[in-house]
Design an enzyme around this catalytic site. Structure first.
Site, mmCIF file in Angstrom:
data_model
loop_
_atom_site.group_PDB
_atom_site.id
_atom_site.type_symbol
_atom_site.label_atom_id
_atom_site.label_comp_id
_atom_site.label_asym_id
_atom_site.label_seq_id
_atom_site.Cartn_x
_atom_site.Cartn_y
_atom_site.Cartn_z
ATOM 1 N N TYR A 90 1.046 -0.770 0.168
ATOM 2 C CA TYR A 90 -0.061 0.211 0.392
ATOM 3 C C TYR A 90 0.576 0.830 -0.347
ATOM 4 O O TYR A 90 1.891 0.813 0.323
ATOM 5 C CB TYR A 90 -0.816 -0.010 1.760
ATOM 6 C CG TYR A 90 -1.928 0.953 1.182
ATOM 7 C CD1 TYR A 90 -2.965 0.362 0.493
ATOM 8 C CD2 TYR A 90 -2.272 1.872 1.976
ATOM 9 C CE1 TYR A 90 -4.088 1.801 0.057
ATOM 10 C CE2 TYR A 90 -3.275 2.895 2.085
ATOM 11 C CZ TYR A 90 -4.369 2.729 1.468
ATOM 12 O OH TYR A 90 -5.111 3.133 1.288
ATOM 13 N N ASN A 92 1.510 3.299 2.560
ATOM 14 C CA ASN A 92 1.725 3.940 3.675
ATOM 15 C C ASN A 92 1.840 2.529 4.578
ATOM 16 O O ASN A 92 1.654 1.234 4.037
ATOM 17 C CB ASN A 92 1.404 4.730 4.238
ATOM 18 C CG ASN A 92 -0.870 4.553 4.042
ATOM 19 O OD1 ASN A 92 -1.041 3.407 4.281
ATOM 20 N ND2 ASN A 92 -1.419 6.130 3.986
ATOM 21 N N GLU A 167 -10.264 9.750 -3.385
ATOM 22 C CA GLU A 167 -10.593 8.794 -3.966
ATOM 23 C C GLU A 167 -10.899 8.691 -4.617
ATOM 24 O O GLU A 167 -12.196 9.073 -5.215
ATOM 25 C CB GLU A 167 -10.132 7.721 -2.796
ATOM 26 C CG GLU A 167 -10.812 5.848 -3.045
ATOM 27 C CD GLU A 167 -11.082 5.542 -2.395
ATOM 28 O OE1 GLU A 167 -11.718 3.903 -2.827
ATOM 29 O OE2 GLU A 167 -10.978 5.524 -1.173
ATOM 30 N N GLU A 172 -14.276 -1.575 -8.868
ATOM 31 C CA GLU A 172 -14.365 -2.057 -7.338
ATOM 32 C C GLU A 172 -15.782 -2.988 -8.059
ATOM 33 O O GLU A 172 -16.671 -2.972 -8.099
ATOM 34 C CB GLU A 172 -14.763 -1.740 -6.228
ATOM 35 C CG GLU A 172 -15.312 -1.900 -4.760
ATOM 36 C CD GLU A 172 -15.560 -0.988 -3.362
ATOM 37 O OE1 GLU A 172 -14.639 -1.008 -3.284
ATOM 38 O OE2 GLU A 172 -16.138 -0.533 -4.453
ATOM 39 N N ARG A 195 -10.925 13.551 7.985
ATOM 40 C CA ARG A 195 -9.414 12.214 8.309
ATOM 41 C C ARG A 195 -9.421 12.379 9.676
ATOM 42 O O ARG A 195 -10.149 11.528 11.231
ATOM 43 C CB ARG A 195 -8.166 12.277 8.231
ATOM 44 C CG ARG A 195 -7.708 11.389 6.769
ATOM 45 C CD ARG A 195 -8.210 10.005 6.792
ATOM 46 N NE ARG A 195 -8.554 9.321 5.432
ATOM 47 C CZ ARG A 195 -8.780 8.394 5.523
ATOM 48 N NH1 ARG A 195 -9.024 7.508 6.462
ATOM 49 N NH2 ARG A 195 -9.257 8.065 4.470
ATOM 50 N N GLN A 202 -19.609 9.087 -0.001
ATOM 51 C CA GLN A 202 -19.178 9.135 -1.424
ATOM 52 C C GLN A 202 -20.775 9.059 -2.202
ATOM 53 O O GLN A 202 -21.385 8.784 -0.952
ATOM 54 C CB GLN A 202 -19.122 7.248 -1.118
ATOM 55 C CG GLN A 202 -18.806 6.023 -2.730
ATOM 56 C CD GLN A 202 -18.808 5.097 -1.715
ATOM 57 O OE1 GLN A 202 -19.343 4.763 -0.930
ATOM 58 N NE2 GLN A 202 -18.597 4.143 -3.320
#
Length: 316
Positions: A90, A92, A167, A172, A195, A202
């Site tokens: 990933y 991070n 994002e 998906e 965050r 979404q």
């Protein structure tokens, strides 16, 4: 990537001068795979991007090598053709949603493809994830050729900013034939986040779950999946060269999480598989999944996801 399931069941960008994952009895299927022969390098002159918006002022859709890969080389993930521009993991230290554990052991590059498989280990589902070291921003077009896994795990190709607040999800999907709904649909969407304290927006609704009207089961074959990020307020999704969804401008950031800026931050390319947490609950009428006992996860062959290539273009 937390997903929400629907209840049962653009501003135009002027380029330069002018333009343009992670959270459903399998019947045997006929093998209809049609992976094409690939060349060592991308022959861009043979790329058919005629379905994209026409560019003016002598601009052309130009391949961006740092965030593209044909996976057509010897040496697997140890080869310089991979390690120079891609990270085996990933962007991070995060190891995946819910009980997912991203692991380098779960992917390889074989016969010109990036190949994932998943295994159940204790209370974890080990899957694969790779990410590009470089990040790119709009205007850009990203396309991948993928054969989904035939499992309840997500097969995902997406983009994410360094701070994980923006994002874009190119692909998906859930290929298990145990769900007539999911096996015939692709989730085409995006997120904007705050965050601290955590908030996630979404777009929702049936329009974010694309079905082609032909009862296509997407895991039966390879398909090309693309997303065009024209400007901060314009996202268009393509399947096999056909635009199938354009996100309405008022669905990009209606909660103003980006302070009126829209999608602007450079994003890394990510290819991953995951046991998405939201699918463990039936609270939204989607059917609960127990990843640790599901037969499509227990059968490693069903979890295989194949990526023929990923290609990213910008107008230059």
């Amino acid at each position: 990537m937390k997903r929400q399931f629907l209840n049962k069941c653009s501003l135009t960008f002027i380029l330069a001068l002018s333009l343009i994952a992670c959270d459903s009895n399998d019947a045997p299927a006929q093998d209809t795979e049609s992976k094409p022969d690939t060349e060592t390098d991308i022959d861009q002159e043979n790329d058919d991007l005629s379905y994209l918006p026409k560019l003016e002022n002598d601009l052309t859709w130009t391949l961006q090598p740092q965030v593209s890969n044909e996976f057509n080389f010897d040496g697997g993930k140890e080869a310089s053709e991979f390690t120079t521009d891609w990270k085996d993991g990933y962007i991070n230290s995060w190891t995946g949603p819910g009980i997912t554990q991203y692991s380098y052991e779960q992917s390889d590059i074989v016969d010109g493809e990036l190949v994932y498989h998943a295994t159940i280990e204790g209370e974890k589902i080990k899957t694969g994830c790779i990410s590009s070291k470089a990040a790119v921003t709009y205007p850009m077009y990203m396309e991948v050729r993928v054969k989904l896994s035939e499992s309840v795990l997500s097969s995902a190709v997406w983009m994410l900013s360094d701070d994980s607040t923006e994002e874009i999800d190119n692909l998906e999907a859930f290929g298990a034939k145990s769900s007539d709904y999911f096996s015939k649909r692709l989730h085409l969407s995006h997120h904007v986040f705050i965050r601290d304290p955590f908030q996630d927006y979404q777009p929702e609704g049936p329009e974010t779950w694309y079905a082609d009207g032909k009862n296509t089961i997407w895991s039966d074959d390879y398909h090309n999946y693309g997303v065009l990020w024209e400007d901060p307020w314009s996202l268009s999704y393509y399947v096999d060269g056909k635009m199938v969804r354009k996100t309405p401008v008022d669905e990009i950031d209606p909660k103003n999480f980006t302070n009126g800026n829209g999608l602007t931050k450079p994003m890394h390319m990510i290819i991953s598989a995951a046991a998405q947490s939201w699918r463990s609950s039936d609270s939204q009428g989607a059917g609960a999944v127990d990843f640790l006992t599901d037969p499509t996860v227990a059968n490693v062959d069903k979890t295989i996801m194949k990526v023929d290539w990923i290609r990213v273009y910008k107008p230059e």
